[in-house]
Scaffold this motif. Structure first.
Motif, PDB file in Angstrom:
ATOM      1  N   ILE A 150      27.922  31.203  25.068  1.00 35.05           N
ATOM      2  CA  ILE A 150      28.537  29.454  25.489  1.00 35.05           C
ATOM      3  C   ILE A 150      28.199  28.790  24.243  1.00 35.05           C
ATOM      4  N   LYS A 161      33.650  36.686  25.882  1.00 31.17           N
ATOM      5  CA  LYS A 161      32.400  37.691  27.038  1.00 31.17           C
ATOM      6  C   LYS A 161      32.340  38.890  26.154  1.00 31.17           C
ATOM      7  N   THR A 211      33.783  29.603  23.949  1.00 36.09           N
ATOM      8  CA  THR A 211      33.217  30.848  25.097  1.00 36.09           C
ATOM      9  C   THR A 211      33.677  32.311  24.348  1.00 36.09           C
ATOM     10  N   GLN A 233      26.637  28.848  32.032  1.00 33.59           N
ATOM     11  CA  GLN A 233      27.210  27.551  32.010  1.00 33.59           C
ATOM     12  C   GLN A 233      25.824  26.722  32.456  1.00 33.59           C
ATOM     13  N   ASP A 249      29.023  35.616  29.692  1.00 29.00           N
ATOM     14  CA  ASP A 249      29.723  34.527  29.181  1.00 29.00           C
ATOM     15  C   ASP A 249      29.052  34.508  27.965  1.00 29.00           C
TER      16      ASP A 249
END
Lengths: 193, 193
Positions: free
Chosen positions: B108, B95, B93, B83, B106
């Motif tokens: 994104i 993982k 998002t 982020q 993450d």
């Protein structure tokens, strides 16, 4: 560069007096047709310079660097922001403080990809305080490479990086220089070419 | 793709039975002329697919994605790995666990840049365990976008990602598939096309 200024006016988002989001066409989604126009402009502007390598820093400079390298017909190198376990051998490093991400990190380039024979055009998406550019220039200095200039998509003219780097004798070619932004109205004033 | 295999044989470095360094032409220094040939191959291979967006993950996929997007004439989006304070608004998002960097992060993508109208070609430099690709496919699923396929420069055929993704019905187009590497002799065996 008129095309880029118009695009920033249309699709840029003024978040506050300091932050301009261009993530819909430059640094998250990439309009590579625009990048190609930018690359052609830099190629024209640096026609007198014997550029044989493009240098940038991960991550948002990489797409621009790749398209610029294609335009110039030379390789691109992207500096890494932290030591990777796959990056062995002798490396050139410099420390950079990011205001956006509020941290200091090491910029790393393998010595194998930058040396005294290199004439480098540094490119990046933004220029504000100029710290990332300082790091890349320092790495070129360590390598014995010649910095032919710096190509920037969007310079924040109200922050000190551009004036400082030009004062140090660097040839900084920013395609759009934002002089002021008004978050209330969303208006953006550009420096006249 | 013969050109890429020959380049890997010439300039790739077998670090051990698992690690192949291609940092002199793919993921640190970038030979964008080679990227353009790779892009042309994928464009030919996916000529029947209505690809209107290229998706990759920072950092080493970005250069390839930019050149591929130029070849296809469509935008590219690069997923971010953490982020950023400049990345506001609704995000998609997933993982991902990186074996190379031994961490989970993450992935994104802003919802603004991926939606049900998108027909996505995912590209990346390497495919080993396929975890990064899993993350990008998951993000496309959340966006309601169609994954037309996956373009990989170098697949490690001796690791399970490629077989698993193909088993899940994904169209995986790897331009070089390494079957085995011998760090003692530096020899690399490729899967026959």
């Amino acid at each position: 560069m008129r095309l880029l200024e118009e695009r920033i006016r249309r699709d840029g988002i003024v978040v506050d007096g300091d932050v301009l989001k261009v993530d819909s066409f430059i640094n998250h989604q990439m309009d590579v047709g625009l990048f190609q126009e930018m690359a052609r402009q830099w190629h024209e502007d640096f026609a007198d310079a014997p550029v044989n390598k493009i240098l940038t820093i991960e991550a948002s400079g990489i797409g621009i660097a790749a398209i610029v390298a294609a335009e110039f017909g030379v390789p691109a190198v992207f500096a890494k922001k932290s030591q990777s376990i796959n990056l062995t051998g002798e490396v050139l490093t410099a420390k950079v403080t990011s205001f956006t991400h509020r941290r200091t990190y090491d910029v790393i380039v393998s010595r194998r990809f930058l040396g005294p024979a290199d004439h480098v055009l540094i490119v990046d998406d933004f220029l504000a305080n100029g710290c990332a550019i300082d790091g890349l220039v320092e790495i070129c200095r360590q390598a014995g490479a010649t910095v032919e200039g710096v190509g920037i998509a969007v310079e924040k003219g109200f922050q000190p990086g551009g004036a400082r780097l030009r004062g140090e004798g660097l040839r900084v070619d920013s395609l759009a220089i934002v002089e002021a932004m008004d978050p209330a109205t969303g208006t953006i004033a550009f420096r006249e070419g």
